[in-house]
Structures are given as structure tokens and as C-alpha cells.
Enzyme design. Structure first.
Site, PDB file in Angstrom:
ATOM      1  N   ASP A  40       5.439 -15.060   4.035  1.00 28.55           N
ATOM      2  CA  ASP A  40       4.752 -14.861   5.307  1.00 28.55           C
ATOM      3  C   ASP A  40       3.417 -15.595   5.336  1.00 28.55           C
ATOM      4  O   ASP A  40       2.763 -15.794   4.300  1.00 28.55           O
ATOM      5  CB  ASP A  40       4.450 -13.370   5.532  1.00 28.55           C
ATOM      6  CG  ASP A  40       5.654 -12.597   6.023  1.00 28.55           C
ATOM      7  OD1 ASP A  40       6.778 -13.133   5.978  1.00 28.55           O
ATOM      8  OD2 ASP A  40       5.468 -11.433   6.430  1.00 28.55           O
TER       9      ASP A  40
ATOM     10  N   HIS B 163      -1.099 -13.538  14.387  1.00 26.45           N
ATOM     11  CA  HIS B 163      -0.992 -12.296  13.607  1.00 26.45           C
ATOM     12  C   HIS B 163      -1.505 -11.071  14.371  1.00 26.45           C
ATOM     13  O   HIS B 163      -2.006 -10.118  13.792  1.00 26.45           O
ATOM     14  CB  HIS B 163      -1.729 -12.424  12.276  1.00 26.45           C
ATOM     15  CG  HIS B 163      -1.156 -11.555  11.194  1.00 26.45           C
ATOM     16  ND1 HIS B 163      -1.647 -10.304  10.891  1.00 26.45           N
ATOM     17  CD2 HIS B 163      -0.124 -11.745  10.351  1.00 26.45           C
ATOM     18  CE1 HIS B 163      -0.965  -9.775   9.901  1.00 26.45           C
ATOM     19  NE2 HIS B 163      -0.012 -10.624   9.557  1.00 26.45           N
TER      20      HIS B 163
ATOM     21  N   HIS C 265       6.071 -15.885  12.363  1.00 27.38           N
ATOM     22  CA  HIS C 265       5.306 -14.678  12.057  1.00 27.38           C
ATOM     23  C   HIS C 265       4.230 -14.474  13.126  1.00 27.38           C
ATOM     24  O   HIS C 265       3.190 -13.886  12.869  1.00 27.38           O
ATOM     25  CB  HIS C 265       4.681 -14.799  10.667  1.00 27.38           C
ATOM     26  CG  HIS C 265       4.150 -13.513  10.105  1.00 27.38           C
ATOM     27  ND1 HIS C 265       4.806 -12.313  10.219  1.00 27.38           N
ATOM     28  CD2 HIS C 265       3.007 -13.250   9.409  1.00 27.38           C
ATOM     29  CE1 HIS C 265       4.107 -11.370   9.611  1.00 27.38           C
ATOM     30  NE2 HIS C 265       2.998 -11.901   9.128  1.00 27.38           N
TER      31      HIS C 265
ATOM     32  N   HIS D 226       3.458 -13.709   0.105  1.00 26.52           N
ATOM     33  CA  HIS D 226       2.564 -14.495   0.962  1.00 26.52           C
ATOM     34  C   HIS D 226       2.046 -15.673   0.135  1.00 26.52           C
ATOM     35  O   HIS D 226       1.297 -15.466  -0.824  1.00 26.52           O
ATOM     36  CB  HIS D 226       1.365 -13.657   1.412  1.00 26.52           C
ATOM     37  CG  HIS D 226       1.706 -12.424   2.187  1.00 26.52           C
ATOM     38  ND1 HIS D 226       2.161 -11.274   1.567  1.00 26.52           N
ATOM     39  CD2 HIS D 226       1.653 -12.159   3.517  1.00 26.52           C
ATOM     40  CE1 HIS D 226       2.370 -10.348   2.493  1.00 26.52           C
ATOM     41  NE2 HIS D 226       2.078 -10.855   3.678  1.00 26.52           N
TER      42      HIS D 226
END
Length: 262
Positions: free
Chosen positions: A74, A129, A125, A219
Site C-alpha cells: 500500500d 488517503h 489506494h 507498505h
């Protein structure tokens, strides 16, 4: 590994703070995200093959028979992503990348192209965010549309998968994802790599949770994560796991827009 730029450090620090806050809010569902919707397991999806899929073998791996697991990343691309792609290429492991738009896709377009060219699944994603359950429907559409537009422009293929920030989703998000042709993908394994820079700890956390049909959340923006990846891959291969992209994990079923998979 090159030293992080000031902007990348700020991005990592911002996402780390958000993730730590989410961990407190979602303590009871740390591994699964915070959506309250019905969730489809990969084995269930495999029992619902698409009308065009033959019953015979398909693709490079048949996860009805193989011990499959999906490696997902991510919040990239970042300056760490090139090294990660080198590792994946060396070990012949496909991954699924859920990319952020602002400060990431915008900053590293060549890495987005490379991910697609080397056979990885490139997904969304969101753009910035934002927590989708806290914003208006029109803002949700914008958060989902913008990265898809950029990814399609760079790779020639529009994403069909997305991962909601913090795993937070609801009926409004499902409906908009259905409208935009996106399936939502959560996870079953988290190393909480936003809490540590220790690659050995990240590796141990992943290996302790890994199971067949698992979806590993990492990540590549954090300093400890990419150095942990070779050990994770090697250890799971020794246990008999086969790495696949998320769509292959679900095949011969296909991810349906507006549905949530974990």
C-alpha cells in the site's frame, strides 16, 4: 537503499500517524479492516467462476489446488519501490500494488509503468488517503476516479481493485465502487510496519499470521519493510506457499465491483 527525501519522510510520518490512530479505533479488527459489510473469502470467490471461464486449468497457478498467498503493498510508489521491484523480479514473485495518487503516482510515474510492465497488479489506494467513510459521495468518487485515470494513462489499463484507507468502508463506498467498476480488497495479515523499522520484526509478524489464501498487507514507503521482503518470500516458499496476485487468488472467480474481499 538511498536515504529518504524530506517529502517522503513527511509522507511516511503522516501515514504512520494515521495508521496508529486507526489501530486504536479498530483494535478488535486489526487484521481485517473496519468495514461492516459482508466479506467474501477467496475460496468462496473461486466457487463462483465467471461465465467465460472454463472449468479446466487456467492461468499460471490454480489456487484450488496450490497453497496460494498474495503479497500486497500500500501507499506507494516511493523511492523504495525500485529496490522492491528488483527483489520481486529476482525471486519471480508477483505482487499487487495499491497506489496513492498525490505525491506518489504523480512523483514516480516510471515506477508505475514498471510495475505494470513486469506483470504486477496495479490498483488504487485512493488519491490522497482520505477516510472514505468520513467524506461526501462526490469526494469519494474523486478519491477513486483520479488515481484510476492516472494509472490508466500510464499503463493503458484501468484498475479493477481498490483498497480503502484503514480498511474503512460502508454501503455508500460499496455503491460508488460498484458504479466505478471497483472491487474492495482488505487483508488477513498485517505486519504493522508503520510501527517499526526492524525488518526482522516485520518478517516475524508476517510469518506468524500467514495462512493459505492469505492477503499480506505491507507498505513499501517505510524503511524497514523492503529489507524484510526477501526473508518473507524465502520463508513462505519453504513452507510450500505459491505467491499470486489478488485476481489469481480469486480465480476462476472474478472480483465483482462493489464487493469486499479478504
Amino acid at each position: 537503499m538511498p536515504s529518504p527525501t524530506r517529502k517522503t519522510k513527511k509522507t511516511g510520518a503522516r501515514l504512520r500517524a494515521v495508521a496508529l490512530s486507526a489501530a486504536a479505533a479498530c483494535l478488535a479488527v486489526t487484521l481485517t479492516g473496519c468495514g461492516g459489510s459482508d466479506i467474501t473469502h477467496p475460496s468462496t470467490a473461486r466457487g463462483r467462476p465467471a461465465a467465460t471461464t472454463q472449468a479446466a486449468r487456467f492461468g499460471p497457478v490454480d489456487c484450488r489446488e496450490a497453497k496460494c498467498i498474495a503479497l500486497t503493498f500500500d501507499a506507494g510508489p516511493s523511492e523504495n519501490s525500485a529496490r522492491l521491484l528488483d527483489i520481486l523480479e529476482e525471486r519471480q514473485v508477483p505482487a499487487t500494488f495499491f497506489l496513492l495518487g498525490e505525491r506518489h503516482i504523480e512523483k514516480y510515474p516510471d515506477l508505475v509503468r514498471r510495475m505494470a510492465a513486469e506483470g504486477h497488479e496495479v490498483a488504487s489506494h485512493t488519491w490522497d488517503h482520505k477516510i472514505l467513510t468520513r467524506i461526501t459521495p462526490e469526494e469519494i468518487r474523486e478519491e477513486l476516479r483520479r488515481p484510476n485515470d492516472e494509472i490508466e494513462r500510464l499503463t493503458g489499463r484501468r484498475p479493477t481493485l481498490m483498497r480503502p484507507p484503514q480498511g474503512r468502508t460502508d454501503e455508500t463506498v460499496h455503491e460508488i465502487c460498484r458504479e466505478l467498476g471497483l472491487a474492495e480488497v482488505l487483508w488477513t495479515v498485517t505486519a504493522k510496519d508503520y510501527t517499526t523499522t526492524d525488518p526482522a520484526l516485520i518478517r516475524r509478524r508476517v510469518l506468524a499470521q500467514a495462512e493459505r489464501d492469505g492477503i499480506i498487507l505491507l507498505h513499501d514507503i517505510y524503511d524497514g519493510t523492503v529489507p524484510a521482503v526477501p526473508g518473507i518470500i524465502d520463508a513462505l516458499k519453504e513452507r510450500g506457499y505459491v505467491f499470486v496476485k489478488v485476481p489469481q487468488l480469486l480465480a476462476p472467480g472474478t472480483a465483482q465491483p462493489g464487493h469486499v474481499y479478504r
